[in-house]
Each structure stands twice: as structure tokens, then as C-alpha cells.
Design a protein around this motif. Structure first.
Motif, PDB file in Angstrom:
ATOM      1  N   SER A  61       0.839  -1.261  -0.044  1.00 56.71           N
ATOM      2  CA  SER A  61       0.024  -0.018  -0.157  1.00 56.71           C
ATOM      3  C   SER A  61       0.928   1.371  -0.153  1.00 56.71           C
ATOM      4  N   GLY A  62       2.137   1.068   0.318  1.00 59.73           N
ATOM      5  CA  GLY A  62       2.946   2.399   0.269  1.00 59.73           C
ATOM      6  C   GLY A  62       4.286   2.012   0.775  1.00 59.73           C
ATOM      7  N   VAL A  63       5.113   3.169   1.228  1.00 56.59           N
ATOM      8  CA  VAL A  63       6.162   2.850   1.761  1.00 56.59           C
ATOM      9  C   VAL A  63       6.194   2.994   3.233  1.00 56.59           C
ATOM     10  N   ASP A  64       6.981   1.919   4.176  1.00 54.19           N
ATOM     11  CA  ASP A  64       6.994   1.963   5.162  1.00 54.19           C
ATOM     12  C   ASP A  64       7.894   2.978   6.138  1.00 54.19           C
ATOM     13  N   LEU A  65       7.144   3.858   6.744  1.00 57.23           N
ATOM     14  CA  LEU A  65       7.859   4.691   7.369  1.00 57.23           C
ATOM     15  C   LEU A  65       7.863   4.554   8.839  1.00 57.23           C
ATOM     16  N   ALA A  66       7.645   3.320   9.570  1.00 55.55           N
ATOM     17  CA  ALA A  66       7.831   3.218  10.767  1.00 55.55           C
ATOM     18  C   ALA A  66       9.332   2.997  11.196  1.00 55.55           C
ATOM     19  N   ASN A  67       9.759   3.935  12.277  1.00 57.89           N
ATOM     20  CA  ASN A  67      10.899   3.860  12.716  1.00 57.89           C
ATOM     21  C   ASN A  67      11.971   4.361  11.659  1.00 57.89           C
ATOM     22  N   VAL A  68      11.556   5.047  10.692  1.00 60.08           N
ATOM     23  CA  VAL A  68      12.446   5.278   9.692  1.00 60.08           C
ATOM     24  C   VAL A  68      13.110   6.816   9.810  1.00 60.08           C
ATOM     25  N   LYS A  69      14.526   7.063   9.629  1.00 63.81           N
ATOM     26  CA  LYS A  69      15.097   8.276   9.969  1.00 63.81           C
ATOM     27  C   LYS A  69      14.511   9.242   8.722  1.00 63.81           C
ATOM     28  N   MET A  70      14.011  10.200   9.214  1.00 66.39           N
ATOM     29  CA  MET A  70      13.642  11.506   8.364  1.00 66.39           C
ATOM     30  C   MET A  70      14.612  12.544   8.372  1.00 66.39           C
ATOM     31  N   ALA A  71      14.686  13.531   7.325  1.00 66.03           N
ATOM     32  CA  ALA A  71      15.625  14.363   7.127  1.00 66.03           C
ATOM     33  C   ALA A  71      15.081  15.582   6.199  1.00 66.03           C
ATOM     34  N   ILE A  72      15.741  16.542   6.040  1.00 67.54           N
ATOM     35  CA  ILE A  72      15.202  17.582   5.149  1.00 67.54           C
ATOM     36  C   ILE A  72      15.529  17.317   3.635  1.00 67.54           C
ATOM     37  N   ASN A  73      14.804  17.482   2.785  1.00 67.23           N
ATOM     38  CA  ASN A  73      15.036  17.109   1.363  1.00 67.23           C
ATOM     39  C   ASN A  73      16.153  17.621   0.874  1.00 67.23           C
ATOM     40  N   PRO A  74      17.260  16.521   0.145  1.00 65.45           N
ATOM     41  CA  PRO A  74      18.625  17.304  -0.090  1.00 65.45           C
ATOM     42  C   PRO A  74      18.271  18.435  -0.939  1.00 65.45           C
ATOM     43  N   PHE A  75      17.652  18.499  -2.020  1.00 64.46           N
ATOM     44  CA  PHE A  75      17.596  19.735  -2.794  1.00 64.46           C
ATOM     45  C   PHE A  75      16.885  21.073  -1.955  1.00 64.46           C
ATOM     46  N   ASP A  76      16.270  20.787  -1.138  1.00 65.95           N
ATOM     47  CA  ASP A  76      15.805  21.987  -0.129  1.00 65.95           C
ATOM     48  C   ASP A  76      16.904  22.549   0.606  1.00 65.95           C
ATOM     49  N   GLU A  77      17.731  21.521   1.126  1.00 67.85           N
ATOM     50  CA  GLU A  77      18.978  21.797   1.828  1.00 67.85           C
ATOM     51  C   GLU A  77      19.984  22.756   0.947  1.00 67.85           C
ATOM     52  N   ILE A  78      19.924  22.390  -0.391  1.00 67.58           N
ATOM     53  CA  ILE A  78      20.808  23.397  -1.068  1.00 67.58           C
ATOM     54  C   ILE A  78      20.014  24.591  -1.082  1.00 67.58           C
ATOM     55  N   SER A  79      18.865  24.596  -1.546  1.00 66.80           N
ATOM     56  CA  SER A  79      18.083  25.984  -1.240  1.00 66.80           C
ATOM     57  C   SER A  79      18.410  26.636  -0.221  1.00 66.80           C
ATOM     58  N   VAL A  80      18.367  26.252   1.041  1.00 65.18           N
ATOM     59  CA  VAL A  80      18.515  26.904   2.425  1.00 65.18           C
ATOM     60  C   VAL A  80      20.241  27.536   2.271  1.00 65.18           C
ATOM     61  N   GLU A  81      20.921  26.635   1.908  1.00 63.92           N
ATOM     62  CA  GLU A  81      22.288  27.163   1.732  1.00 63.92           C
ATOM     63  C   GLU A  81      22.609  28.171   0.831  1.00 63.92           C
ATOM     64  N   ALA A  82      21.702  28.280  -0.424  1.00 63.50           N
ATOM     65  CA  ALA A  82      21.820  29.364  -1.331  1.00 63.50           C
ATOM     66  C   ALA A  82      21.196  30.703  -0.750  1.00 63.50           C
ATOM     67  N   ALA A  83      20.190  30.497   0.231  1.00 60.91           N
ATOM     68  CA  ALA A  83      19.592  31.716   0.830  1.00 60.91           C
ATOM     69  C   ALA A  83      20.499  32.299   1.719  1.00 60.91           C
ATOM     70  N   VAL A  84      21.061  31.431   2.578  1.00 59.19           N
ATOM     71  CA  VAL A  84      21.861  32.006   3.831  1.00 59.19           C
ATOM     72  C   VAL A  84      23.048  32.486   3.093  1.00 59.19           C
ATOM     73  N   ARG A  85      23.804  32.024   1.983  1.00 52.63           N
ATOM     74  CA  ARG A  85      24.861  32.667   1.281  1.00 52.63           C
ATOM     75  C   ARG A  85      24.592  34.091   0.793  1.00 52.63           C
ATOM     76  N   LEU A  86      23.138  34.131   0.114  1.00 49.78           N
ATOM     77  CA  LEU A  86      22.804  35.465  -0.296  1.00 49.78           C
ATOM     78  C   LEU A  86      22.869  36.645   0.737  1.00 49.78           C
ATOM     79  N   LYS A  87      22.287  35.951   1.966  1.00 50.64           N
ATOM     80  CA  LYS A  87      22.216  36.675   3.319  1.00 50.64           C
ATOM     81  C   LYS A  87      23.679  37.185   3.765  1.00 50.64           C
ATOM     82  N   GLU A  88      24.571  36.342   3.581  1.00 50.99           N
ATOM     83  CA  GLU A  88      25.902  36.553   4.341  1.00 50.99           C
ATOM     84  C   GLU A  88      26.780  37.540   3.220  1.00 50.99           C
ATOM     85  N   ALA A  89      26.147  37.477   2.023  1.00 49.31           N
ATOM     86  CA  ALA A  89      26.857  38.616   1.146  1.00 49.31           C
ATOM     87  C   ALA A  89      26.268  39.738   0.989  1.00 49.31           C
TER      88      ALA A  89
END
Length: 249
Positions: free
Chosen positions: A24-52
Motif C-alpha cells: 500500500s506504500g512505503v513503510d515509514l515506521a521507525n525510519v530516519k527522516m531528514a530535510i529534502n537534499p534539494f531543499d537543503e541546497i536551497s537553504v544554503e543558497a539563501a543563507v549565502r545571499l544573506k551573508e553576502a
């Protein structure tokens, strides 16, 4: 200029996915979750713009259950200034995500929205484009480089033939590709600070957007096991097998 960055809670990319016994789907029980890798890249890009000095504030927003708060805290630890959680227990599809993000953008009024080009759980690659259409903003997809100028952005994007640089007017929606940057590791002090930062919470239903999925998953199954290869002794044998067994000649 304010930068809005949507982040999604997904199964950690290092985890081997398991399918439920009833398919019926993917088993998510007791599975480690994290931020989507592409979204992590987006956060880094935004933070670099702020630092600049090109951005004044970075706002992370996530749509999902209460547990998505952990994802937002990861973004805060990386350098985001504020976080907004739009709570819903539904499996939100790209169009509904885009509509919710439009509501957030209407109130936050960012000058730039940086979106991961796709989530690694559904691989839809639709949200950024839909959001730009709903807002009536310019869009630049698959960005591998972002340079901001006077009310415009020069974005180098990856296309089939190589690299293409386009110029878009701000405000705009930019979707990030893998080669845009390498996200930083959050330091322990920043992780501890992120745990204490308040997260603004809103209910998806209050925004007037229907979040119930319109697609129904009929069956989920693991890909077929790859068959072992064979060795041939000559070019003639290879051609014969391609013709008689593989049926490609």
C-alpha cells in the motif's frame, strides 16, 4: 530583500526504502527522516545571499505534520532566521503545496523564493513551476548558479545541451539543482540555538486550500532485481544474442 525557502520532510537519502507487506506504500515506521537534499541546497543558497549582504532575512516554510518541525529546526541551524510550519496530516500533492506557498508569499512578500527542484520521495519536479504560475512571477529552473543584480537575477541553469544563463526580473521563483552548492554542516551551537527558536504555526485548512490528495496509489512495489550479466566470446556472438534474445536488433 526577504528570501522564502520551502523545505520538505522526507526519508533520509541514506536509508534503504522498505515497501509495506500489503504493497500500500512505503513503510515509514521507525525510519530516519531528514530535510529534502534539494531543499537543503536551497537553504544554503539563501543563507549565502544573506551573508553576502544581498538578502536581509531567510524564512523557511514547511508543510506537513507536527513532526516537520524537526526539518525546520535543521533549516534554522543552517542559518535561516525564521520558520513557518503549515500543519496538515494529509499527503499534500504539488499543486496544493504551490497554492499554500502562494498564501504564505502573499503575506510574507519575499523578493525571491528558492525551491528545491524536486523532492526525493515523489520526484514530481512541479512545485516551483506551479508556484511561479500562480504568483505570476518569473521563474528559473535547475539553477547551478545564482547572481543577483538590481531588481534582477542572472541564473545559470542546467539543460540537455550544457549550461544556459538567463536573466529574470525580481520577484522570481528559482529551483535549485545539485551543483548549485554544497550545504554546510550545522554547528553544535547553532543546533542548540535552533532548538530554542520559536516556530510560527498555521493550519493548512485555515488557508482555504484543499489538501486532500487527488491521486490514489493503487500499488507500491520494489523494482525488479537486476539480472547478472553474461560474457560473450566474440562480436558475432554478441550480435546474435542482441538479435535473438534481447530483440534489439
Amino acid at each position: 530583500m526577504k528570501v522564502l525557502v520551502p523545505v520538505k520532510r522526507v526519508v533520509d537519502f541514506n536509508v534503504k526504502i522498505r515497501v509495506k507487506p500489503d504493497n500500500s506504500g512505503v513503510d515509514l515506521a521507525n525510519v530516519k527522516m531528514a530535510i529534502n537534499p534539494f531543499d537543503e541546497i536551497s537553504v544554503e543558497a539563501a543563507v549565502r545571499l544573506k551573508e553576502a549582504g544581498q538578502a536581509t532575512e531567510v524564512v523557511a516554510v514547511s508543510i506537513g505534520p507536527a513532526k516537520a518541525e524537526e526539518t525546520l529546526r535543521s533549516a534554522l541551524a543552517m542559518g535561516a532566521d525564521r520558520a513557518i510550519l503549515i500543519e496538515t496530516d494529509d499527503t499534500v500533492e504539488p499543486l496544493a503545496v504551490a497554492k499554500i506557498l502562494k498564501c504564505v508569499a502573499d503575506t510574507e512578500k519575499p523578493g525571491l523564493i528558492i525551491v528545491g527542484k524536486q523532492a526525493i520521495d515523489d520526484d514530481s519536479n512541479q512545485t516551483g513551476q506551479m508556484l511561479a504560475a500562480l504568483l505570476g512571477w518569473a521563474q528559473a529552473t535547475f539553477a547551478s548558479k545564482i547572481e543577483l543584480g538590481d531588481q534582477k537575477a542572472a541564473v545559470t541553469r542546467e539543460v540537455d545541451g550544457g549550461l544556459q544563463t538567463i536573466e529574470v526580473k525580481l520577484p522570481a521563483v528559482v529551483t535549485t539543482d545539485l551543483r548549485l552548492n554544497e550545504p554546510r554542516y550545522a554547528s553544535l551551537p547553532n543546533i542548540m540555538k535552533a532548538k530554542k527558536k520559536p516556530i510560527e504555526k498555521r493550519i493548512a485548512a485555515d488557508l482555504g486550500v484543499a489538501t486532500a490528495p487527488r491521486l490514489k496509489v493503487l500499488k507500491t512495489e520494489e523494482p525488479a532485481t537486476r539480472k547478472a550479466g553474461i560474457k560473450v566470446t566474440s562480436v558475432g556472438e554478441l550480435i546474435e544474442k542482441l538479435r535473438s534474445e534481447a530483440g534489439v536488433l
